[in-house]
Write a protein that holds these residues in place. Structure first.
Motif, mmCIF file in Angstrom:
data_model
loop_
_atom_site.group_PDB
_atom_site.id
_atom_site.type_symbol
_atom_site.label_atom_id
_atom_site.label_comp_id
_atom_site.label_asym_id
_atom_site.label_seq_id
_atom_site.Cartn_x
_atom_site.Cartn_y
_atom_site.Cartn_z
ATOM 1 N N ALA A 23 11.796 -34.125 29.658
ATOM 2 C CA ALA A 23 10.944 -32.853 29.690
ATOM 3 C C ALA A 23 9.809 -33.360 30.677
ATOM 4 O O ALA A 23 9.113 -34.362 30.395
ATOM 5 N N VAL A 24 9.467 -32.341 31.743
ATOM 6 C CA VAL A 24 8.148 -32.380 32.474
ATOM 7 C C VAL A 24 7.304 -31.506 31.911
ATOM 8 O O VAL A 24 7.455 -30.262 31.909
ATOM 9 N N VAL A 25 6.130 -31.835 31.426
ATOM 10 C CA VAL A 25 5.059 -30.826 30.994
ATOM 11 C C VAL A 25 3.867 -30.932 31.909
ATOM 12 O O VAL A 25 3.184 -31.772 32.124
ATOM 13 N N LEU A 26 3.429 -29.568 32.318
ATOM 14 C CA LEU A 26 2.468 -29.688 33.400
ATOM 15 C C LEU A 26 1.167 -28.689 32.827
ATOM 16 O O LEU A 26 1.699 -27.747 32.317
ATOM 17 N N THR A 27 0.080 -29.157 33.165
ATOM 18 C CA THR A 27 -1.082 -28.241 32.614
ATOM 19 C C THR A 27 -2.198 -28.295 34.098
ATOM 20 O O THR A 27 -1.934 -28.915 34.630
ATOM 21 N N MET A 28 -2.839 -27.059 34.020
ATOM 22 C CA MET A 28 -3.736 -26.792 35.051
ATOM 23 C C MET A 28 -5.016 -26.128 34.580
ATOM 24 O O MET A 28 -4.720 -25.492 33.516
ATOM 25 N N SER A 29 -5.954 -26.343 34.847
ATOM 26 C CA SER A 29 -7.014 -25.429 34.469
ATOM 27 C C SER A 29 -7.945 -25.210 35.710
ATOM 28 O O SER A 29 -8.251 -25.966 36.676
ATOM 29 N N PRO A 30 -8.733 -24.004 35.643
ATOM 30 C CA PRO A 30 -9.639 -23.674 36.836
ATOM 31 C C PRO A 30 -10.958 -24.529 36.720
ATOM 32 O O PRO A 30 -11.837 -24.131 37.676
ATOM 33 N N ALA A 31 -11.093 -25.513 35.837
ATOM 34 C CA ALA A 31 -12.105 -26.451 35.736
ATOM 35 C C ALA A 31 -12.691 -27.174 36.981
ATOM 36 O O ALA A 31 -13.892 -27.198 37.128
ATOM 37 N N ALA A 32 -11.906 -27.743 37.813
ATOM 38 C CA ALA A 32 -10.402 -27.566 37.954
ATOM 39 C C ALA A 32 -9.925 -29.237 37.567
ATOM 40 O O ALA A 32 -10.203 -30.232 37.945
ATOM 41 N N ALA A 33 -8.820 -28.970 36.982
ATOM 42 C CA ALA A 33 -7.746 -30.129 36.467
ATOM 43 C C ALA A 33 -6.559 -29.845 36.502
ATOM 44 O O ALA A 33 -5.820 -28.522 36.254
ATOM 45 N N TRP A 34 -5.635 -30.878 36.749
ATOM 46 C CA TRP A 34 -3.914 -30.886 37.007
ATOM 47 C C TRP A 34 -3.425 -32.098 36.191
ATOM 48 O O TRP A 34 -4.154 -33.083 36.422
ATOM 49 N N SER A 35 -2.425 -31.848 35.547
ATOM 50 C CA SER A 35 -1.716 -33.108 34.931
ATOM 51 C C SER A 35 -0.327 -32.855 34.773
ATOM 52 O O SER A 35 0.052 -31.576 34.851
ATOM 53 N N ALA A 36 0.280 -33.793 34.669
ATOM 54 C CA ALA A 36 1.857 -34.090 34.788
ATOM 55 C C ALA A 36 2.245 -35.067 33.605
ATOM 56 O O ALA A 36 1.620 -36.069 33.756
ATOM 57 N N MET A 37 3.185 -34.688 32.654
ATOM 58 C CA MET A 37 3.318 -35.569 31.732
ATOM 59 C C MET A 37 4.972 -35.624 31.388
ATOM 60 O O MET A 37 5.712 -34.839 31.525
ATOM 61 N N LEU A 38 5.535 -36.779 31.288
ATOM 62 C CA LEU A 38 7.049 -36.959 31.407
ATOM 63 C C LEU A 38 7.139 -37.285 29.799
ATOM 64 O O LEU A 38 6.476 -38.525 29.257
ATOM 65 N N VAL A 39 8.242 -36.808 29.116
ATOM 66 C CA VAL A 39 8.282 -36.670 27.864
ATOM 67 C C VAL A 39 9.762 -37.099 27.622
ATOM 68 O O VAL A 39 10.594 -36.427 28.205
ATOM 69 N N GLU A 40 10.157 -37.885 26.941
ATOM 70 C CA GLU A 40 11.513 -38.364 26.416
ATOM 71 C C GLU A 40 11.706 -38.041 24.881
ATOM 72 O O GLU A 40 11.170 -38.367 24.040
#
Length: 332
Positions: free
Chosen positions: A304-321
């Protein structure tokens, strides 16, 4: 990175229909129109519970699910609430006391809004890697709106929830990699002026609606696309090998834009949880991941790819098995 999520529990209180929120009577015409178009029908609300209460309830449930006593925790990391109940106190050590996690190292992280789960997981990974005697870290967050108004024009409607994630060296979900990017250009895009103001007069304001609706939106599409491509490339994974794509629950339009930007179909858990609960801040991502897993959308051995973003601003992508067979455990 070889980090495992042993248990991830989200505590949800009762729900109120969006139309019955008290603030709807005072919304302007544009606010009412934008709010109704978010794809949210009900909102999780717990006026009698604080952010610490919600986090504590989730923490107890996560420990019970894992069959673990709190005094066996080695670390406790609190994703800090944007508006603590009191100043100059420690909500992290307060939760340590509430749960009875007397052995744990307790501290808080945050500053990235609804993307703040990622620095908490990175901190937990650091604790596990730094100390061979550190084996179990509990990550907690209680999500509540900063002001009495749940609607954040023009973004989303905030709900209440608690979340607890037990991080360890083994567990059913392995975090293979995390990427995080931040930008200081939007550091006060949303703000609440609170000094010398009664709480009932606090209002969260977007200081530059054009920057949010256009400039940040365009940059977010580019950032999240680039992050995802880097994440997959450095782990030798192709997009078609991903079983499940997870985003945050800001609005139906935001989920659609994210899917179109990556040319993927997000799990229906995202839209369903958005519709039934509203936006749960940093708790969205793992709540959606658990829902998708329970629906069979992340099979054993799946990614799975889990994506987050925030107007703070921050962006992330996480790879989960998910698991590796019958044992489903991973070692650092």
């Amino acid at each position: 990175m070889n980090l495992a999520l042993h248990a991830a529990v989200t505590h949800l209180p009762g729900r109120a229909p969006l139309a019955e929120l008290p603030e709807t009577d005072t919304q302007t015409g544009p606010e009412r129109t934008a709010c109704r178009a978010l794809g949210i029908e009900r909102v999780a609300v717990a006026p009698e519970l604080s952010a610490v209460d919600l986090a504590g309830l989730a923490g107890r449930r996560a420990l019970a699910e894992a069959g673990l006593d709190a005094d066996r925790l080695d670390g406790l990391i609190l994703v800090e609430h944007r508006a603590p109940d009191t100043l100059s106190t420690s909500e992290a050590t307060r939760l340590q006391h509430i749960l009875g996690a007397d052995r744990a190292q307790a501290f808080s992280v945050g500053g990235l809004g609804c993307a703040s789960l990622v620095p908490a997981l990175l901190s937990a990974a650091g604790l596990l890697a730094a100390g061979p005697d550190t084996a179990r870290v509990l990550v907690l967050h209680g999500s509540k709106p900063v002001t009495s108004r749940r609607y954040r024009h023009p973004v989303t409607v905030n709900g209440d929830s608690g979340q607890a994630v037990l991080v360890s060296r083994d567990g059913p979900l392995r975090v293979r990699d995390i990427l995080l990017e931040t930008s200081g250009e939007y550091w006060e895009l949303f703000r609440v002026d609170y000094r010398d103001r009664p709480v009932d007069q606090w209002r969260e304001e977007c200081t530059d609606p054009a920057a949010h609706s256009f400039r940040l939106a365009v940059e977010s599409r580019k950032r999240i696309s680039s992050l995802t491509a880097r994440l997959l490339e450095r782990n030798g994974v192709r997009s078609r090998e991903i079983s499940c794509w997870i985003g945050q629950n800001l609005s139906a339009a935001a989920l659609q834009v994210l899917g179109e930007a990556l040319e993927v179909e997000l799990s229906d858990a995202c839209a369903d949880n958005l519709r039934e609960n509203g936006h749960l801040g940093p708790n969205d991502a793992l709540f959606n991941l658990r829902t998708a897993t329970e629906r069979g959308q992340l099979p054993d051995g799946g990614l799975a790819v889990v994506l987050t973003m925030s107007p703070a601003a921050a962006w992330s992508a996480m790879l989960v098995e998910h698991g590796t067979g019958s044992a489903g455990t991973h070692l650092l």
